[in-house]
Design a protein around this motif. Structure first.
Motif, PDB file in Angstrom:
ATOM      1  N   PRO A  65      42.455  41.123  47.183  1.00 40.33           N
ATOM      2  CA  PRO A  65      43.718  40.616  46.626  1.00 40.33           C
ATOM      3  C   PRO A  65      44.499  39.934  47.742  1.00 40.33           C
ATOM      4  CG  PRO A  65      43.399  42.925  46.056  1.00 40.33           C
ATOM      5  CD  PRO A  65      42.345  42.570  47.054  1.00 40.33           C
ATOM      6  N   PRO A  66      45.146  38.809  47.471  1.00 36.07           N
ATOM      7  CA  PRO A  66      45.825  38.077  48.542  1.00 36.07           C
ATOM      8  C   PRO A  66      46.979  38.821  49.184  1.00 36.07           C
ATOM      9  CG  PRO A  66      46.239  37.039  46.420  1.00 36.07           C
ATOM     10  CD  PRO A  66      45.240  38.129  46.194  1.00 36.07           C
ATOM     11  N   GLY A  67      47.601  39.768  48.540  1.00 31.31           N
ATOM     12  CA  GLY A  67      48.726  40.485  49.128  1.00 31.31           C
ATOM     13  C   GLY A  67      48.376  41.255  50.373  1.00 31.31           C
ATOM     14  N   SER A  68      47.117  41.641  50.542  1.00 35.11           N
ATOM     15  CA  SER A  68      46.742  42.451  51.703  1.00 35.11           C
ATOM     16  C   SER A  68      46.625  41.625  52.966  1.00 35.11           C
ATOM     17  CB  SER A  68      45.430  43.177  51.431  1.00 35.11           C
ATOM     18  OG  SER A  68      44.404  42.250  51.172  1.00 35.11           O
ATOM     19  N   MET A 117      45.417  38.991  37.478  1.00 28.67           N
ATOM     20  CA  MET A 117      45.342  39.340  38.889  1.00 28.67           C
ATOM     21  C   MET A 117      44.713  38.181  39.662  1.00 28.67           C
ATOM     22  SD  MET A 117      43.606  42.595  40.704  1.00 28.67           S
ATOM     23  CE  MET A 117      42.039  42.250  41.429  1.00 28.67           C
ATOM     24  N   GLU A 118      45.232  37.936  40.859  1.00 25.69           N
ATOM     25  CA  GLU A 118      44.711  36.881  41.715  1.00 25.69           C
ATOM     26  C   GLU A 118      43.846  37.492  42.811  1.00 25.69           C
ATOM     27  OE1 GLU A 118      47.120  34.022  44.382  1.00 25.69           O
ATOM     28  OE2 GLU A 118      46.961  33.036  42.429  1.00 25.69           O
ATOM     29  N   LEU A 119      42.828  36.729  43.236  1.00 27.08           N
ATOM     30  CA  LEU A 119      41.957  37.152  44.329  1.00 27.08           C
ATOM     31  C   LEU A 119      41.856  36.028  45.355  1.00 27.08           C
ATOM     32  CD1 LEU A 119      38.875  38.843  42.598  1.00 27.08           C
ATOM     33  CD2 LEU A 119      40.710  39.964  43.860  1.00 27.08           C
ATOM     34  N   GLU A 120      41.515  36.436  46.577  1.00 24.26           N
ATOM     35  CA  GLU A 120      41.213  35.476  47.631  1.00 24.26           C
ATOM     36  C   GLU A 120      39.800  35.749  48.110  1.00 24.26           C
ATOM     37  OE1 GLU A 120      43.155  33.923  51.743  1.00 24.26           O
ATOM     38  OE2 GLU A 120      42.994  36.085  51.511  1.00 24.26           O
ATOM     39  N   ALA A 121      38.998  34.701  48.168  1.00 24.31           N
ATOM     40  CA  ALA A 121      37.654  34.799  48.745  1.00 24.31           C
ATOM     41  C   ALA A 121      37.672  34.019  50.050  1.00 24.31           C
ATOM     42  CB  ALA A 121      36.618  34.210  47.799  1.00 24.31           C
ATOM     43  N   GLU A 122      37.177  34.641  51.091  1.00 18.71           N
ATOM     44  CA  GLU A 122      37.059  33.946  52.374  1.00 18.71           C
ATOM     45  C   GLU A 122      35.579  33.902  52.702  1.00 18.71           C
ATOM     46  OE1 GLU A 122      39.887  34.352  55.824  1.00 18.71           O
ATOM     47  OE2 GLU A 122      38.151  35.472  56.562  1.00 18.71           O
ATOM     48  N   PHE A 123      35.059  32.706  52.900  1.00 15.33           N
ATOM     49  CA  PHE A 123      33.637  32.579  53.182  1.00 15.33           C
ATOM     50  C   PHE A 123      33.416  31.727  54.425  1.00 15.33           C
ATOM     51  CE2 PHE A 123      35.035  29.961  49.664  1.00 15.33           C
ATOM     52  CZ  PHE A 123      34.687  28.669  50.026  1.00 15.33           C
ATOM     53  N   THR A 124      32.411  32.122  55.186  1.00 14.97           N
ATOM     54  CA  THR A 124      32.041  31.445  56.416  1.00 14.97           C
ATOM     55  C   THR A 124      30.560  31.132  56.341  1.00 14.97           C
ATOM     56  OG1 THR A 124      33.683  32.695  57.631  1.00 14.97           O
ATOM     57  CG2 THR A 124      31.973  31.633  58.925  1.00 14.97           C
ATOM     58  N   SER A 125      30.212  29.882  56.635  1.00 12.29           N
ATOM     59  CA  SER A 125      28.809  29.493  56.622  1.00 12.29           C
ATOM     60  C   SER A 125      28.368  29.151  58.036  1.00 12.29           C
ATOM     61  CB  SER A 125      28.589  28.313  55.668  1.00 12.29           C
ATOM     62  OG  SER A 125      29.430  27.228  55.982  1.00 12.29           O
ATOM     63  N   GLU A 126      27.115  29.385  58.300  1.00 11.57           N
ATOM     64  CA  GLU A 126      26.527  29.101  59.605  1.00 11.57           C
ATOM     65  C   GLU A 126      25.320  28.207  59.394  1.00 11.57           C
ATOM     66  OE1 GLU A 126      25.892  32.604  62.058  1.00 11.57           O
ATOM     67  OE2 GLU A 126      27.423  33.651  60.918  1.00 11.57           O
ATOM     68  N   PRO A 127      24.846  27.448  60.352  1.00  7.57           N
ATOM     69  CA  PRO A 127      25.147  27.552  61.768  1.00  7.57           C
ATOM     70  C   PRO A 127      26.449  26.847  62.127  1.00  7.57           C
ATOM     71  CG  PRO A 127      23.495  25.859  61.436  1.00  7.57           C
ATOM     72  CD  PRO A 127      23.768  26.487  60.101  1.00  7.57           C
ATOM     73  N   PHE A 128      27.080  27.373  63.188  1.00 10.72           N
ATOM     74  CA  PHE A 128      28.293  26.760  63.698  1.00 10.72           C
ATOM     75  C   PHE A 128      27.905  25.491  64.441  1.00 10.72           C
ATOM     76  CE2 PHE A 128      29.626  31.377  64.129  1.00 10.72           C
ATOM     77  CZ  PHE A 128      30.316  31.368  62.935  1.00 10.72           C
ATOM     78  N   ARG A 129      28.804  24.543  64.410  1.00 12.40           N
ATOM     79  CA  ARG A 129      28.614  23.312  65.157  1.00 12.40           C
ATOM     80  C   ARG A 129      29.813  23.151  66.071  1.00 12.40           C
ATOM     81  NH1 ARG A 129      27.838  17.906  61.925  1.00 12.40           N
ATOM     82  NH2 ARG A 129      27.060  19.354  60.403  1.00 12.40           N
ATOM     83  N   SER A 144      39.173  29.700  52.819  1.00 11.98           N
ATOM     84  CA  SER A 144      39.791  30.652  51.902  1.00 11.98           C
ATOM     85  C   SER A 144      39.974  29.946  50.575  1.00 11.98           C
ATOM     86  CB  SER A 144      41.154  31.111  52.418  1.00 11.98           C
ATOM     87  OG  SER A 144      41.000  31.859  53.591  1.00 11.98           O
ATOM     88  N   ALA A 145      39.665  30.646  49.501  1.00 12.72           N
ATOM     89  CA  ALA A 145      39.841  30.099  48.160  1.00 12.72           C
ATOM     90  C   ALA A 145      40.572  31.139  47.324  1.00 12.72           C
ATOM     91  CB  ALA A 145      38.490  29.768  47.531  1.00 12.72           C
ATOM     92  N   ARG A 146      41.644  30.702  46.651  1.00 13.33           N
ATOM     93  CA  ARG A 146      42.451  31.616  45.842  1.00 13.33           C
ATOM     94  C   ARG A 146      42.520  31.145  44.413  1.00 13.33           C
ATOM     95  NH1 ARG A 146      47.937  33.595  48.790  1.00 13.33           N
ATOM     96  NH2 ARG A 146      46.966  34.573  50.573  1.00 13.33           N
ATOM     97  N   GLY A 147      42.665  32.117  43.543  1.00  8.06           N
ATOM     98  CA  GLY A 147      42.842  31.799  42.136  1.00  8.06           C
ATOM     99  C   GLY A 147      42.787  33.057  41.307  1.00  8.06           C
ATOM    100  N   ASP A 148      42.796  32.863  40.011  1.00  4.97           N
ATOM    101  CA  ASP A 148      42.654  33.961  39.076  1.00  4.97           C
ATOM    102  C   ASP A 148      41.357  34.715  39.389  1.00  4.97           C
ATOM    103  OD1 ASP A 148      43.285  35.241  36.356  1.00  4.97           O
ATOM    104  OD2 ASP A 148      41.223  34.495  36.110  1.00  4.97           O
ATOM    105  N   ALA A 149      41.384  36.029  39.241  1.00  6.88           N
ATOM    106  CA  ALA A 149      40.226  36.854  39.593  1.00  6.88           C
ATOM    107  C   ALA A 149      38.955  36.376  38.898  1.00  6.88           C
ATOM    108  CB  ALA A 149      40.501  38.319  39.254  1.00  6.88           C
ATOM    109  N   ASP A 150      39.034  36.067  37.608  1.00  6.63           N
ATOM    110  CA  ASP A 150      37.845  35.614  36.889  1.00  6.63           C
ATOM    111  C   ASP A 150      37.332  34.289  37.451  1.00  6.63           C
ATOM    112  OD1 ASP A 150      37.779  37.830  35.220  1.00  6.63           O
ATOM    113  OD2 ASP A 150      39.000  36.862  33.672  1.00  6.63           O
ATOM    114  N   ALA A 151      38.252  33.386  37.813  1.00  9.72           N
ATOM    115  CA  ALA A 151      37.847  32.091  38.367  1.00  9.72           C
ATOM    116  C   ALA A 151      37.183  32.270  39.728  1.00  9.72           C
ATOM    117  CB  ALA A 151      39.045  31.160  38.473  1.00  9.72           C
ATOM    118  N   VAL A 152      37.762  33.124  40.577  1.00  7.69           N
ATOM    119  CA  VAL A 152      37.187  33.358  41.905  1.00  7.69           C
ATOM    120  C   VAL A 152      35.804  33.979  41.769  1.00  7.69           C
ATOM    121  CG1 VAL A 152      37.392  34.668  44.062  1.00  7.69           C
ATOM    122  CG2 VAL A 152      39.403  33.508  43.108  1.00  7.69           C
ATOM    123  N   LEU A 153      35.713  35.045  41.002  1.00  2.69           N
ATOM    124  CA  LEU A 153      34.429  35.730  40.857  1.00  2.69           C
ATOM    125  C   LEU A 153      33.384  34.831  40.190  1.00  2.69           C
ATOM    126  CD1 LEU A 153      35.745  39.269  39.883  1.00  2.69           C
ATOM    127  CD2 LEU A 153      34.821  38.524  42.101  1.00  2.69           C
TER     128      LEU A 153
END
Length: 155
Positions: free
Chosen positions: A77-80, A1-13, A44-53
């Motif tokens: 999951p990236p399909g959503s 199974m593949e997963l997508e992680a989307e992460f946002t870091s602050e502070p914004f510039r 956004s970062a995608r890959g195998d679920a184990d790799a993402v986690l």
């Protein structure tokens, strides 16, 4: 199974180079073998679920060690995302049409103060709570995502 992680870091510039914390978080994802899509303050970062986690602690550490004061994460999951984009598009389109009608011009035709006002009006309507809306609005305005974040931070 593949997963997508989307992460946002602050502070914004504002405009210019992305902050080190955003770059280092992306690099940590890539070192873990994930496919990334880099934005000014969101990746956004995608890959195998184990790799993402497995990569999430390194991504968080890289961002925080490089100056991030906050890290927001979403994993799915990236399909959503296709459904999310369709829903975001139609809702955002309606908000944009309202703002253009109020300002009497398309977003692209506005001068800088007009674009800043448009961003404030869209923010008041909740447009930037929608997924991928900053990129979509930036494209409509003819500016970078950094510029939209800069307008948002000026509040």
């Amino acid at each position: 199974m593949e997963l997508e992680a989307e992460f946002t870091s602050e502070p914004f510039r504002g405009e210019g180079e992305p902050p080190a914390h955003a770059v280092k978080a992306r690099e940590a994802a890539e070192l873990a073998g994930l496919r990334t899509e880099f934005g000014p303050l969101g990746t956004s970062a995608r890959g195998d679920a184990d790799a993402v986690l497995g990569a999430l602690p390194a991504i968080a550490r890289a961002a925080l060690d490089s100056g991030a004061t906050r890290l927001t994460l979403r994993v799915q999951p990236p399909g959503s995302t296709a459904t999310d984009r369709q829903e975001t598009g139609s809702v955002l389109d309606g908000m944009v049409r309202e703002v253009e009608a109020e300002l009497g011009s398309t977003l692209a035709e506005l001068d800088r103060p007009g674009k800043q006002r448009a961003v404030r009006l869209l923010e008041e309507r909740g447009a930037f709570q929608l997924r991928k809306s900053v990129a979509a609005v930036a494209e409509l305005l003819g500016v970078t995502r950094f510029t939209v974040y800069n307008y948002l931070n000026r509040g």
